[in-house]
Design a protein around this motif. Structure first.
Motif, PDB file in Angstrom:
ATOM      1  N   ARG A   1     -29.737 -25.127  50.249  1.00 20.91           N
ATOM      2  CA  ARG A   1     -29.764 -26.172  51.266  1.00 20.91           C
ATOM      3  C   ARG A   1     -28.773 -25.853  52.382  1.00 20.91           C
ATOM      4  NH1 ARG A   1     -29.880 -28.712  46.335  1.00 20.91           N
ATOM      5  NH2 ARG A   1     -31.600 -30.165  45.938  1.00 20.91           N
ATOM      6  N   GLY A   2     -29.140 -26.178  53.597  1.00 18.06           N
ATOM      7  CA  GLY A   2     -28.230 -26.171  54.738  1.00 18.06           C
ATOM      8  C   GLY A   2     -27.620 -24.863  55.158  1.00 18.06           C
ATOM      9  N   PRO A   3     -28.277 -23.703  54.950  1.00 16.26           N
ATOM     10  CA  PRO A   3     -27.637 -22.449  55.340  1.00 16.26           C
ATOM     11  C   PRO A   3     -27.633 -22.265  56.854  1.00 16.26           C
ATOM     12  CG  PRO A   3     -29.897 -22.014  54.717  1.00 16.26           C
ATOM     13  CD  PRO A   3     -29.657 -23.477  54.439  1.00 16.26           C
ATOM     14  N   ASN A   4     -26.696 -21.463  57.319  1.00 17.68           N
ATOM     15  CA  ASN A   4     -26.695 -21.074  58.723  1.00 17.68           C
ATOM     16  C   ASN A   4     -27.833 -20.098  59.003  1.00 17.68           C
ATOM     17  OD1 ASN A   4     -25.538 -20.855  61.405  1.00 17.68           O
ATOM     18  ND2 ASN A   4     -24.862 -18.829  60.798  1.00 17.68           N
ATOM     19  N   ARG A   5     -28.119 -19.228  58.017  1.00 24.50           N
ATOM     20  CA  ARG A   5     -29.199 -18.251  58.141  1.00 24.50           C
ATOM     21  C   ARG A   5     -29.959 -18.155  56.831  1.00 24.50           C
ATOM     22  NH1 ARG A   5     -30.845 -15.757  63.036  1.00 24.50           N
ATOM     23  NH2 ARG A   5     -29.025 -15.629  64.400  1.00 24.50           N
ATOM     24  N   CYS A   6     -31.264 -18.141  56.903  1.00 25.60           N
ATOM     25  CA  CYS A   6     -32.137 -17.827  55.776  1.00 25.60           C
ATOM     26  C   CYS A   6     -33.357 -17.173  56.407  1.00 25.60           C
ATOM     27  CB  CYS A   6     -32.518 -19.075  54.986  1.00 25.60           C
ATOM     28  SG  CYS A   6     -33.666 -18.741  53.618  1.00 25.60           S
ATOM     29  N   GLU A   7     -33.448 -15.853  56.319  1.00 23.55           N
ATOM     30  CA  GLU A   7     -34.470 -15.117  57.053  1.00 23.55           C
ATOM     31  C   GLU A   7     -34.929 -13.912  56.254  1.00 23.55           C
ATOM     32  OE1 GLU A   7     -32.553 -13.978  60.686  1.00 23.55           O
ATOM     33  OE2 GLU A   7     -30.810 -13.163  59.651  1.00 23.55           O
ATOM     34  N   LEU A   8     -36.175 -13.532  56.479  1.00 27.90           N
ATOM     35  CA  LEU A   8     -36.751 -12.367  55.821  1.00 27.90           C
ATOM     36  C   LEU A   8     -36.653 -11.189  56.774  1.00 27.90           C
ATOM     37  CD1 LEU A   8     -38.259 -11.229  53.371  1.00 27.90           C
ATOM     38  CD2 LEU A   8     -40.405 -11.917  54.484  1.00 27.90           C
ATOM     39  N   LEU A   9     -35.982 -10.114  56.323  1.00 28.93           N
ATOM     40  CA  LEU A   9     -35.685  -8.999  57.207  1.00 28.93           C
ATOM     41  C   LEU A   9     -36.275  -7.689  56.686  1.00 28.93           C
ATOM     42  CD1 LEU A   9     -31.887  -9.639  57.934  1.00 28.93           C
ATOM     43  CD2 LEU A   9     -33.868 -10.485  59.209  1.00 28.93           C
ATOM     44  N   THR A  10     -36.522  -6.798  57.621  1.00 31.55           N
ATOM     45  CA  THR A  10     -36.899  -5.430  57.298  1.00 31.55           C
ATOM     46  C   THR A  10     -35.639  -4.631  56.992  1.00 31.55           C
ATOM     47  OG1 THR A  10     -36.776  -4.858  59.631  1.00 31.55           O
ATOM     48  CG2 THR A  10     -38.936  -5.533  58.782  1.00 31.55           C
ATOM     49  N   PRO A  11     -35.773  -3.460  56.351  1.00 32.33           N
ATOM     50  CA  PRO A  11     -34.577  -2.666  56.008  1.00 32.33           C
ATOM     51  C   PRO A  11     -33.708  -2.313  57.210  1.00 32.33           C
ATOM     52  CG  PRO A  11     -36.464  -1.862  54.776  1.00 32.33           C
ATOM     53  CD  PRO A  11     -37.001  -2.884  55.744  1.00 32.33           C
ATOM     54  N   ASP A  12     -34.325  -2.024  58.360  1.00 35.02           N
ATOM     55  CA  ASP A  12     -33.510  -1.649  59.513  1.00 35.02           C
ATOM     56  C   ASP A  12     -32.687  -2.822  60.022  1.00 35.02           C
ATOM     57  OD1 ASP A  12     -35.961  -2.802  60.296  1.00 35.02           O
ATOM     58  OD2 ASP A  12     -35.780  -1.996  62.326  1.00 35.02           O
ATOM     59  N   ARG A  13     -33.215  -4.030  59.916  1.00 36.96           N
ATOM     60  CA  ARG A  13     -32.445  -5.207  60.350  1.00 36.96           C
ATOM     61  C   ARG A  13     -31.319  -5.522  59.368  1.00 36.96           C
ATOM     62  NH1 ARG A  13     -35.961 -10.194  61.902  1.00 36.96           N
ATOM     63  NH2 ARG A  13     -33.911 -10.893  62.626  1.00 36.96           N
ATOM     64  N   VAL A  14     -31.555  -5.271  58.082  1.00 36.41           N
ATOM     65  CA  VAL A  14     -30.476  -5.416  57.099  1.00 36.41           C
ATOM     66  C   VAL A  14     -29.359  -4.431  57.405  1.00 36.41           C
ATOM     67  CG1 VAL A  14     -29.846  -5.151  54.670  1.00 36.41           C
ATOM     68  CG2 VAL A  14     -31.983  -6.296  55.283  1.00 36.41           C
ATOM     69  N   ASP A  15     -29.749  -3.191  57.683  1.00 38.24           N
ATOM     70  CA  ASP A  15     -28.756  -2.162  58.009  1.00 38.24           C
ATOM     71  C   ASP A  15     -27.978  -2.528  59.266  1.00 38.24           C
ATOM     72  OD1 ASP A  15     -29.536  -0.688  55.819  1.00 38.24           O
ATOM     73  OD2 ASP A  15     -30.838   0.672  56.960  1.00 38.24           O
ATOM     74  N   ALA A  16     -28.652  -3.153  60.225  1.00 38.81           N
ATOM     75  CA  ALA A  16     -27.981  -3.535  61.471  1.00 38.81           C
ATOM     76  C   ALA A  16     -26.896  -4.576  61.212  1.00 38.81           C
ATOM     77  CB  ALA A  16     -29.001  -4.068  62.469  1.00 38.81           C
ATOM     78  N   ILE A  17     -27.173  -5.528  60.314  1.00 41.43           N
ATOM     79  CA  ILE A  17     -26.166  -6.534  59.970  1.00 41.43           C
ATOM     80  C   ILE A  17     -24.971  -5.874  59.298  1.00 41.43           C
ATOM     81  CG2 ILE A  17     -25.656  -8.509  58.468  1.00 41.43           C
ATOM     82  CD1 ILE A  17     -28.536  -9.447  58.952  1.00 41.43           C
ATOM     83  N   LYS A  18     -25.236  -5.021  58.320  1.00 47.03           N
ATOM     84  CA  LYS A  18     -24.152  -4.372  57.588  1.00 47.03           C
ATOM     85  C   LYS A  18     -23.316  -3.470  58.499  1.00 47.03           C
ATOM     86  CE  LYS A  18     -26.504  -4.383  53.103  1.00 47.03           C
ATOM     87  NZ  LYS A  18     -27.079  -3.547  52.010  1.00 47.03           N
TER      88      LYS A  18
END
Length: 269
Positions: free
Chosen positions: A102-119
């Motif tokens: 409940r109530g997250p700032n982010r809850c999203e489905l990402l591709t591997p490249d977008r995950v890598d971009a966050i990290k």
């Protein structure tokens, strides 16, 4: 906002309860419904944390990225699952347990490249075995900014929040406004090592304890700390109260919109 130990604790819990088998995924609230339909019935490959970010890897179907922010929470229970209560963004149902987000700032489905971009935007996480503390040192040693601000900058150091920031500076007698470039490299290594130790303990216990044995209530006769955050701490949210080491009133100010606590005597400028 939950600090990094909370996310690593959740990742371990979800890895143990849901990874390796098919998971029912839904969004009772509806805001994650399209993504949930893609994931429903898929195998959760892995749950991991990086700093204050949680990742549920569903292999080819993508990775769910969760950032709890100020108000996000997971609730965990054994099966059978109850009817959703409140605004449930994401529900996971495994073979033995279910969890609601409940109530997250982010809850999203990402591709591997977008995950890598966050990290890639995050600094080293003291709770990860692949952490490279020298990356944080390179940023700190070149900065005029106060160390108290740098330790909270997730691009410098991932997972450290307000409590660990205040406490680790106290434990090493460092004034919070010390410029990063003035920090001794040996002292930085000691701070990093201490963060690893403290945050690993937080993962194990689910609370933040930073007080040495000789300053605990049972050793000094003082009353235990009463605070919704739990844990025994030296300065965090103890403004005006006597320092547990020297008795000086704990000081308080704001830095970059966040509360900052320290002992003027134990952490002289």
């Amino acid at each position: 906002m939950p600090e990094g130990h909370t996310l690593h604790r959740l990742a371990r819990l979800h890895q143990r309860r849901y990874a390796g088998g098919p998971v029912e995924v839904s969004s009772p609230q509806g805001r994650f419904a399209t993504e949930a339909s893609t994931l429903d019935g898929q195998v959760l490959v892995r749950a991991e944390a990086y700093g204050k970010h949680l990742f549920h890897d569903f292999g080819p179907s993508g990775t769910v990225h969760v950032h709890l922010g100020l108000y996000g929470t997971f609730t965990e229970s054994k099966l059978p699952a109850a009817a959703p209560v409140g605004q449930v963004r994401l529900r996971l149902i495994g073979s033995t347990h279910w969890t609601d987000l409940r109530g997250p700032n982010r809850c999203e489905l990402l591709t591997p490249d977008r995950v890598d971009a966050i990290k890639s935007r995050l600094g080293p996480d003291p709770l990860r075995r692949d952490a490279r503390p020298e990356r944080a040192w390179d940023r700190i040693s070149a900065s005029r900014a106060p160390l108290a601000a740098l330790l909270m900058d997730q691009a410098v150091l991932a997972g450290v929040g307000n409590v660990y920031r205040a406490e680790v500076l106290f434990r090493h007698n460092v004034a919070p406004m010390t410029p990063g470039r003035s920090l001794d490299p040996v002292l930085w290594k000691e701070i990093w090592t201490d963060l690893v130790t403290l945050m690993r303990a937080g993962v194990r216990t689910g609370r933040i304890d930073t007080v040495h044995d000789e300053h605990l209530p049972e050793a000094t006769g003082r009353a235990p700390r009463q605070d919704r955050h739990g844990g025994e701490v030296y300065v965090y949210r103890r403004a005006g109260q006597p320092c547990l080491v020297c008795g000086t009133p704990v000081a308080h100010t704001e830095l970059a919109g966040r509360n900052l606590y320290w002992c003027p005597r134990c952490q002289p400028a």
